[in-house]
Motif scaffolding. Structure first.
Motif, PDB file in Angstrom:
ATOM      1  N   THR A 105       0.698  -1.263  -0.048  1.00  0.00           N
ATOM      2  CA  THR A 105       0.236   0.088   0.015  1.00  0.00           C
ATOM      3  C   THR A 105       1.006   1.177   0.093  1.00  0.00           C
ATOM      4  OG1 THR A 105       0.041  -0.036   2.342  1.00  0.00           O
ATOM      5  CG2 THR A 105      -2.003  -0.925   1.023  1.00  0.00           C
ATOM      6  N   GLY A 106       2.035   1.217   0.037  1.00  0.00           N
ATOM      7  CA  GLY A 106       3.205   2.378  -0.066  1.00  0.00           C
ATOM      8  C   GLY A 106       3.313   3.104   1.224  1.00  0.00           C
ATOM      9  N   LEU A 107       2.671   2.466   2.181  1.00  0.00           N
ATOM     10  CA  LEU A 107       3.279   3.105   3.714  1.00  0.00           C
ATOM     11  C   LEU A 107       4.372   2.849   4.139  1.00  0.00           C
ATOM     12  CD1 LEU A 107      -0.413   2.007   5.473  1.00  0.00           C
ATOM     13  CD2 LEU A 107       0.246   4.174   4.263  1.00  0.00           C
ATOM     14  N   ILE A 108       5.200   1.816   3.824  1.00  0.00           N
ATOM     15  CA  ILE A 108       6.550   1.832   4.142  1.00  0.00           C
ATOM     16  C   ILE A 108       7.196   1.234   2.844  1.00  0.00           C
ATOM     17  CG2 ILE A 108       6.157   1.190   6.483  1.00  0.00           C
ATOM     18  CD1 ILE A 108       6.807  -1.555   5.855  1.00  0.00           C
ATOM     19  N   ASP A 109       8.675   1.486   2.804  1.00  0.00           N
ATOM     20  CA  ASP A 109       9.457   0.897   1.612  1.00  0.00           C
ATOM     21  C   ASP A 109      10.005  -0.144   2.176  1.00  0.00           C
ATOM     22  OD1 ASP A 109      11.547   1.644   3.383  1.00  0.00           O
ATOM     23  OD2 ASP A 109      11.724   3.562   2.580  1.00  0.00           O
ATOM     24  N   SER A 110      10.561  -0.959   1.276  1.00  0.00           N
ATOM     25  CA  SER A 110      11.077  -2.302   1.458  1.00  0.00           C
ATOM     26  C   SER A 110      12.250  -2.460   2.562  1.00  0.00           C
ATOM     27  CB  SER A 110      11.713  -2.826   0.074  1.00  0.00           C
ATOM     28  OG  SER A 110      13.070  -2.163  -0.443  1.00  0.00           O
ATOM     29  N   GLU A 119       7.358 -19.892  -6.278  1.00  0.00           N
ATOM     30  CA  GLU A 119       7.634 -19.137  -5.071  1.00  0.00           C
ATOM     31  C   GLU A 119       7.105 -19.877  -4.015  1.00  0.00           C
ATOM     32  OE1 GLU A 119       9.593 -17.063  -4.092  1.00  0.00           O
ATOM     33  OE2 GLU A 119      10.166 -15.722  -6.157  1.00  0.00           O
ATOM     34  N   ALA A 120       7.768 -20.441  -2.811  1.00  0.00           N
ATOM     35  CA  ALA A 120       7.249 -21.144  -1.865  1.00  0.00           C
ATOM     36  C   ALA A 120       6.704 -20.208  -0.597  1.00  0.00           C
ATOM     37  CB  ALA A 120       8.021 -21.989  -1.124  1.00  0.00           C
ATOM     38  N   ASP A 121       7.192 -19.037  -0.490  1.00  0.00           N
ATOM     39  CA  ASP A 121       6.751 -17.987   0.497  1.00  0.00           C
ATOM     40  C   ASP A 121       5.337 -17.418   0.063  1.00  0.00           C
ATOM     41  OD1 ASP A 121       6.518 -16.157   2.406  1.00  0.00           O
ATOM     42  OD2 ASP A 121       8.515 -15.557   2.378  1.00  0.00           O
ATOM     43  N   PRO A 122       4.375 -17.629   1.014  1.00  0.00           N
ATOM     44  CA  PRO A 122       2.955 -16.924   0.606  1.00  0.00           C
ATOM     45  C   PRO A 122       2.814 -15.425   0.725  1.00  0.00           C
ATOM     46  CG  PRO A 122       2.852 -17.952   2.633  1.00  0.00           C
ATOM     47  CD  PRO A 122       4.459 -18.546   2.191  1.00  0.00           C
ATOM     48  N   THR A 123       3.929 -14.914   1.382  1.00  0.00           N
ATOM     49  CA  THR A 123       3.770 -13.383   1.436  1.00  0.00           C
ATOM     50  C   THR A 123       4.478 -12.953   0.069  1.00  0.00           C
ATOM     51  OG1 THR A 123       6.059 -13.412   2.528  1.00  0.00           O
ATOM     52  CG2 THR A 123       4.308 -13.358   3.842  1.00  0.00           C
ATOM     53  N   VAL A 124       5.095 -13.920  -0.704  1.00  0.00           N
ATOM     54  CA  VAL A 124       5.638 -13.291  -2.060  1.00  0.00           C
ATOM     55  C   VAL A 124       4.518 -13.847  -3.145  1.00  0.00           C
ATOM     56  CG1 VAL A 124       7.275 -13.724  -3.635  1.00  0.00           C
ATOM     57  CG2 VAL A 124       8.003 -13.500  -1.342  1.00  0.00           C
ATOM     58  N   TRP A 125       3.899 -15.131  -2.849  1.00  0.00           N
ATOM     59  CA  TRP A 125       3.192 -15.592  -4.088  1.00  0.00           C
ATOM     60  C   TRP A 125       1.747 -14.976  -4.013  1.00  0.00           C
ATOM     61  CZ3 TRP A 125      -0.891 -17.707  -2.347  1.00  0.00           C
ATOM     62  CH2 TRP A 125      -1.058 -18.818  -1.309  1.00  0.00           C
ATOM     63  N   ASP A 135      -2.135  -6.966  -6.226  1.00  0.00           N
ATOM     64  CA  ASP A 135      -1.958  -6.031  -5.092  1.00  0.00           C
ATOM     65  C   ASP A 135      -2.952  -5.942  -4.181  1.00  0.00           C
ATOM     66  OD1 ASP A 135       0.822  -5.868  -5.892  1.00  0.00           O
ATOM     67  OD2 ASP A 135       0.590  -3.599  -6.530  1.00  0.00           O
ATOM     68  N   VAL A 136      -4.077  -5.636  -4.635  1.00  0.00           N
ATOM     69  CA  VAL A 136      -5.382  -5.535  -3.840  1.00  0.00           C
ATOM     70  C   VAL A 136      -5.768  -6.849  -3.244  1.00  0.00           C
ATOM     71  CG1 VAL A 136      -7.695  -4.756  -3.566  1.00  0.00           C
ATOM     72  CG2 VAL A 136      -6.023  -3.509  -4.872  1.00  0.00           C
ATOM     73  N   GLY A 137      -5.729  -8.132  -4.082  1.00  0.00           N
ATOM     74  CA  GLY A 137      -6.302  -9.332  -3.636  1.00  0.00           C
ATOM     75  C   GLY A 137      -5.258  -9.762  -2.589  1.00  0.00           C
ATOM     76  N   GLY A 138      -4.000  -9.584  -3.110  1.00  0.00           N
ATOM     77  CA  GLY A 138      -3.218  -9.913  -2.016  1.00  0.00           C
ATOM     78  C   GLY A 138      -3.154  -9.436  -0.627  1.00  0.00           C
ATOM     79  N   VAL A 139      -3.505  -8.105  -0.590  1.00  0.00           N
ATOM     80  CA  VAL A 139      -3.664  -7.525   0.621  1.00  0.00           C
ATOM     81  C   VAL A 139      -4.802  -8.275   1.418  1.00  0.00           C
ATOM     82  CG1 VAL A 139      -4.217  -5.498   1.862  1.00  0.00           C
ATOM     83  CG2 VAL A 139      -2.465  -5.275   0.035  1.00  0.00           C
ATOM     84  N   ILE A 140      -5.823  -8.574   0.654  1.00  0.00           N
ATOM     85  CA  ILE A 140      -7.072  -9.168   1.250  1.00  0.00           C
ATOM     86  C   ILE A 140      -6.583 -10.391   1.841  1.00  0.00           C
ATOM     87  CG2 ILE A 140      -9.400 -10.193   0.723  1.00  0.00           C
ATOM     88  CD1 ILE A 140      -9.560  -7.729  -1.261  1.00  0.00           C
ATOM     89  N   VAL A 141      -6.006 -11.345   0.889  1.00  0.00           N
ATOM     90  CA  VAL A 141      -5.463 -12.458   1.519  1.00  0.00           C
ATOM     91  C   VAL A 141      -4.645 -12.622   2.746  1.00  0.00           C
ATOM     92  CG1 VAL A 141      -4.120 -14.727   0.732  1.00  0.00           C
ATOM     93  CG2 VAL A 141      -5.632 -13.862  -1.055  1.00  0.00           C
ATOM     94  N   LEU A 142      -3.635 -11.652   2.579  1.00  0.00           N
ATOM     95  CA  LEU A 142      -2.742 -11.518   3.882  1.00  0.00           C
ATOM     96  C   LEU A 142      -3.402 -11.259   5.016  1.00  0.00           C
ATOM     97  CD1 LEU A 142       0.307 -10.074   2.281  1.00  0.00           C
ATOM     98  CD2 LEU A 142       0.094 -12.447   3.072  1.00  0.00           C
TER      99      LEU A 142
END
Length: 478
Positions: free
Chosen positions: A128-133, A268-274, A281-288
């Motif tokens: 969501t752009g609130l922090i950088d990597s 990718e095995a890491d769910p925070t990545v896949w 982006d939006v759907g990934g946020v909902i899933v997480l």
């Protein structure tokens, strides 16, 4: 409002106010969480979509069936939790080994959940752009700590809202899994999903299949620590079997299969990545968000049963309040997320192998004790709560030799077949038998043989007029 007791004393029939639906949703709440995604991602290293799905369902059902046979009959009949139920097999002092198994398992799984909770929150802020990597690692640690504090607050209150929270979490996470599956098939199609190759397979196809079956079996061993604390709130075993098999043998495995498909498709095995790759982006946020929400519910159940187990120690319950014990139980998890989060999370498959090393033989011992040694007809509840030589389960110095030896030989069997540190087979027998199932069988056989020998020795001692030995029998006299 549900009543979840803070005492390890037997729950009276009149206070067991869970029906099958409530138990099923609580089981699903405990089962469906980060480990579903982690196990699915790990399975993608060995098998493709079709074989992976078959192996995962087989392993989940086999493991949960054995856990069900070992825990549900005694807990539903007498209203006791898991650690208490091991005293006839291990002895009053020997049951502290079971307490260690319960605590180590709950600590390990809950640490995984809270690490993922923090990573999910950090990923959401980054997307969501609130922090950088560059700030992601710090944010993940902060949110993990916040999650642990939140769980402590809920456990301190006795988890009284779990009846209401359980169905909500179970339904929400199930809808999320369906949503992910639909998005995945729309974006990639069944052809691409089922043609995707495993990420890091062995040349031996059978070994790959057995490795996933074993991975799922040892994952379900973790439910052994949870079962007594949950099913003792149901008044009959008949009401508990199907909900527990569906909630802890099927539901979480189905979500893990979704993770398997996603990992194979994205590489990718890491769910925070896949998750963002699959759902955007939006759907990934909902899933997480869904997964982070589910993690709180699962950690709550794990923290509750771990606190309940520690609270049954007389020196603890007589001196410390429930909320203080809960804080002590959760404090090692705080250390893990603060200092060893990456190392622990990246080696979760090894942690699960150690679960199998400890719990597999215990499951075999309990099954043999209940069904072969007749414990269902001879269990003395009063003896479970006497912590000295007056207990009929004191045996020799507080330890039951039959149970301790069986536990040791069962664990040794596991180690001879699979290296729990590297998760690599030590014998060709592994790919035909797994490591867990032989460990269960060896422990059950050794316990039964030694128990009957000791029972005959006691009978000869009494018939010969010698001074009776402290009750060390593990079989009822006929």
């Amino acid at each position: 409002m549900i009543r979840i007791p803070r005492s390890s004393l037997p729950v009276p029939l009149g206070e067991r106010n869970w029906n099958g639906f409530v138990l099923g949703t609580v089981c699903a709440t405990a089962g469906i969480a980060t480990w579903s995604f982690v196990v699915g991602g790990s399975s993608a290293s060995y098998l493709n979509a079709k074989m992976g799905m078959a192996a995962m369902l087989a392993g989940g059902l086999i493991g949960q069936l054995l856990v069900t046979l070992a825990t549900i009959p005694v807990s539903t009949k007498h209203g006791i939790e898991t650690v208490i139920s091991t005293k006839p097999q291990l002895g009053i002092r020997g049951s502290y080994l079971a307490l260690f198994m319960q605590y180590a398992t709950a600590l390990g799984w809950n640490a995984v959940l809270m690490i993922f909770f923090g990573r999910s929150a950090a990923s959401i802020l980054e997307v969501t752009g609130l922090i950088d990597s560059s700030a992601r690692s710090t944010a993940a640690t902060v949110f993990s700590v916040v999650g642990i504090v939140l769980v402590w607050i809920l456990v301190s209150r006795g988890a009284k809202s779990l009846q209401k929270v359980g169905p909500v979490i179970a339904i929400a996470i199930s809808l999320m899994a369906v949503y992910l599956l639909v998005v995945l098939f729309r974006a990639h199609g069944s052809g691409e999903i089922f043609s995707a190759q495993p990420l890091a397979p062995s040349p031996d196809r059978l070994l790959n299949y057995t490795s996933v079956v074993e991975l799922l079996i040892v994952s379900t061993w973790g439910w052994w620590t949870y079962m007594g604390g949950m099913v003792r709130m149901v008044d009959t075993a008949r009401k508990a079997v199907l909900p527990s098999m569906l909630g802890l043998g099927v539901a979480w495995v189905v979500v893990a299969i979704v993770s398997l498909y996603s990992s194979l498709t994205t590489g990718e095995a890491d769910p925070t990545v896949w998750a963002p790759k699959v759902a955007g982006d939006v759907g990934g946020v909902i899933v997480l968000l869904f997964v982070a929400f589910a993690n709180i519910g699962s950690t709550l159940v794990g923290a509750y049963v771990a606190t309940l187990g520690v609270f049954q120690i007389p020196q603890v319950s007589s001196r410390l309040r429930w909320r203080v014990v809960a804080a002590v139980v959760l404090s090692p998890m705080l250390v893990v997320v603060l200092f060893f989060a990456t190392e622990f999370y990246d080696n979760v498959d090894r942690f699960m192998a150690f679960i199998g090393l400890m719990i597999a033989p215990m499951v075999g011992i309990q099954i043999a004790d209940w069904y072969l040694m007749g414990r269902r007809r001879s269990l003395r509840i009063s003896g479970l709560y006497r912590h000295n030589s007056t207990s009929c389960y004191w045996y020799l110095g507080g330890f039951n030799p039959a149970g301790i030896i069986a536990l040791a030989l069962g664990s040794l069997t596991y180690q001879l077949l699979l290296n729990p540190v590297t998760y690599e087979p030590r014998s060709d027998l592994f790919k035909y038998l797994t490591a867990s199932l032989p460990a269960v069988l060896v422990a059950a056989v050794v316990y039964t043989v030694l128990g009957r020998l000791w029972s005959r020795r006691l009978e000869r001692s009494e018939q010969g007029g010698a001074e009776p030995v402290t009750d060390v029998s593990v079989a009822p006299k006929t």
